[in-house]
Scaffold this active site. Structure first.
Site, PDB file in Angstrom:
ATOM      1  N   ASP A 148       0.374  -1.327   0.189  1.00 15.72           N
ATOM      2  CA  ASP A 148       0.115   0.062   0.046  1.00 15.72           C
ATOM      3  C   ASP A 148       1.111   1.375   0.104  1.00 15.72           C
ATOM      4  OD1 ASP A 148      -1.278   1.810   0.635  1.00 15.72           O
ATOM      5  OD2 ASP A 148      -2.540   0.918   2.304  1.00 15.72           O
ATOM      6  N   LYS A 191      -3.616  -2.565   7.683  1.00 14.01           N
ATOM      7  CA  LYS A 191      -3.987  -4.187   7.792  1.00 14.01           C
ATOM      8  C   LYS A 191      -2.245  -4.552   7.128  1.00 14.01           C
ATOM      9  CE  LYS A 191      -5.497  -6.599  11.375  1.00 14.01           C
ATOM     10  NZ  LYS A 191      -5.421  -6.414  12.553  1.00 14.01           N
ATOM     11  N   TYR A 206       0.582   0.649  14.791  1.00 10.76           N
ATOM     12  CA  TYR A 206       0.038   0.541  13.606  1.00 10.76           C
ATOM     13  C   TYR A 206      -0.217   0.813  12.945  1.00 10.76           C
ATOM     14  CZ  TYR A 206      -4.738  -0.324  11.425  1.00 10.76           C
ATOM     15  OH  TYR A 206      -5.514  -0.422  10.038  1.00 10.76           O
TER      16      TYR A 206
HETATM   17  P1  13P Z   1      -5.117  -0.523   4.972  1.00 11.23           P
HETATM   18  O1  13P Z   1      -4.730  -1.546   5.502  1.00 11.23           O
HETATM   19  O2  13P Z   1      -6.164  -1.453   4.035  1.00 11.23           O
HETATM   20  O3  13P Z   1      -4.483   1.326   4.350  1.00 11.23           O
HETATM   21  O4  13P Z   1      -6.564  -0.317   6.076  1.00 11.23           O
HETATM   22  C1  13P Z   1      -6.535   0.715   7.105  1.00 11.23           C
HETATM   23  C2  13P Z   1      -7.063   1.340   7.536  1.00 11.23           C
HETATM   24  O5  13P Z   1      -7.162   1.124   8.607  1.00 11.23           O
HETATM   25  C3  13P Z   1      -8.737   1.307   7.068  1.00 11.23           C
HETATM   26  O6  13P Z   1      -9.878   1.722   7.987  1.00 11.23           O
HETATM   27 MG    MG Z   2      -4.281   1.868   2.947  1.00  9.13          MG
HETATM   28 MG    MG Z   3      -4.909  -2.292   1.951  1.00  7.42          MG
HETATM   29 MG    MG Z   4      -2.214  -2.702   4.897  1.00  6.74          MG
END
Ligand code: 13P
Ligand code: MG
Ligand code: MG
Ligand code: MG
Ligand code: 13P
Ligand code: MG
Length: 371
Positions: free
Chosen positions: A11, A236, A233
């Site tokens: 990402d 994800k 964090y």
């Molecule tokens: P991603 O891992 O897809 O960037 O999502 C992060 C997030 O906090 C979605 O609410």
């Molecule tokens: Mg993202």
């Molecule tokens: Mg993502």
């Molecule tokens: Mg992600």
């Protein structure tokens, strides 16, 4: 001669928020990889997207963990990050957690699934791409493909599959692995992989006597945990997987069948909620409702004898999965009604890597002993 299939994803900026990849990032990655084909680093490639994750699917002869191929992926992500910054995309460079590339993208933020294989006479392959969830989301479907006779008829009726498969399971907390045989150790396998935030299926291998050499994987999953790299964090992990099909392996439809059940996975909003995973074609993999629900895209390929990627075929672009999508939406509505309550919100142990501890810390001084 062996061919390596590498899926490396990151990402590097969402448009808008965390919903999808801007087309200019795809174009930039395509330019970098096209040049690498001309220079002979890789044989072929395709740049896919799933939600806000950019997915580089590549074939080459350099084996797994090749510094050249990983360096190429890193370069593509870096170039695309420049564009993401110019456009002011959200979280530009989000998953590039280290500044300098040092030979391998593992432990640097991107997710990696790779396998080096001896091509069969015909080599059908499916690459899976998930957004808004973690590697353990693959445990249930990979288990069902290679170990569940109610999913995979071939385990019962195909003499080449009847002996079962071997599962390599990683304990991602203790950094240890174990190989378990199915069906002999089926219940042990399930004892581990049911705890999907800790034990994840990394690879599946054939057993001795199978037409495929026993050291060549038939499935592989990316298991990188972002919070372990970042220490906090940062979104994800949004995992990927590669699965081979047919001729002594699950047929294409047996590989896809587990996704007809939209099982609950962790991720979704702020990486902090349980929700159903919805199988969608690539053009529908743009999570918006509460940043979800989590998505999975399946791309079908035949690998040509020269190692070219013949595809993709967008496999969930099929009304046969409409019922599953409808079911996923019903579950979405049901789970959402819980608001900030568990089990929609993840249990406390899994919230440890989110922003919640920051809130709880502020209350520490207010607590007093109960008489
Ligand atoms: P991603 O891992 O897809 O960037 O999502 C992060 C997030 O906090 C979605 O609410
Ligand atoms: Mg993202
Ligand atoms: Mg993502
Ligand atoms: Mg992600
Ligand atoms: P194969 O052994 O040719 O893979 O046959 C399985 C099949 O295609 C059934 O759907
Ligand atoms: Mg056949």
């Amino acid at each position: 001669e062996k061919i390596t299939i590498s899926v490396i994803k990151a990402d590097i900026g969402g448009w808008p928020g965390h919903s999808r990849v801007h087309p200019q990032l795809v174009e930039t990655a395509e330019e970098v990889l096209s040049k690498a084909v001309e220079e002979g680093t890789i044989i072929d490639f395709y740049v896919a997207t799933c939600g806000d994750d950019l997915q580089l699917i590549m074939t080459h002869k350099k084996g797994v963990d090749s510094p050249e191929v990983h360096g190429l992926a890193w370069k593509a992500f870096e170039e695309a990050t420049k564009v993401a910054k110019e456009l002011g995309l959200y979280g530009a460079g989000q998953d590039l957690l280290k500044d300098a590339f040092s030979g391998n993208v593992r432990g640097m933020g991107p997710g990696v699934a790779e396998m080096e294989i001896t091509l069969r006479k015909s080599e059908p392959v499916v690459t899976f791409h998930m957004d808004k969830t973690e590697p353990g989301a693959f445990n249930l479907p990979i288990f069902r493909m290679f170990a569940d006779p109610f999913n995979t008829a071939g385990l019962v009726i195909d003499p080449k599959m009847h002996m079962g498969f071997r599962f390599e399971v990683w304990d991602i907390l203790e950094h240890k692995r174990v190989i378990l045989n199915s069906p002999e150790e089926l219940y042990d396998l399930l004892a581990l992989i049911g705890a999907k935030s800790r034990y994840v299926i990394k690879r599946v291998y054939p057993k001795p006597g199978h037409p495929i050499p026993e050291n060549e994987p038939v499935a592989v999953v990316s298991t990188e945990k972002l919070y372990e790299v970042a220490g906090e964090y940062v979104g994800k992990d949004d995992p990927v997987a590669i699965v081979r099909a047919q001729s002594g392996l699950p047929a294409l439809g047996e590989v896809l069948e587990p996704f007809a059940f939209p099982h609950l996975v962790s991720g979704w909003m702020r990486g902090s909620h349980n929700g159903p995973i919805m199988p969608v074609p690539m053009h529908q993999a743009n999570p918006t409702r509460f940043d979800g629900p989590p998505r999975v895209v399946a791309l079908g390929w035949q690998i040509s004898p020269e190692g070219k990627l013949v595809g993709p075929v967008d496999l969930f672009d099929d009304p046969a999965f409409d019922y599953t999508r409808q079911k996923a939406l019903e579950i979405t509505e049901y789970m959402r009604r819980h608001g900030p309550f568990e089990p929609h919100r993840l249990p406390l142990e899994e919230m440890e890597y989110t922003t919640l501890p920051g809130v709880l810390k502020r209350l520490t001084d207010r607590f007093e002993p109960i008489e």
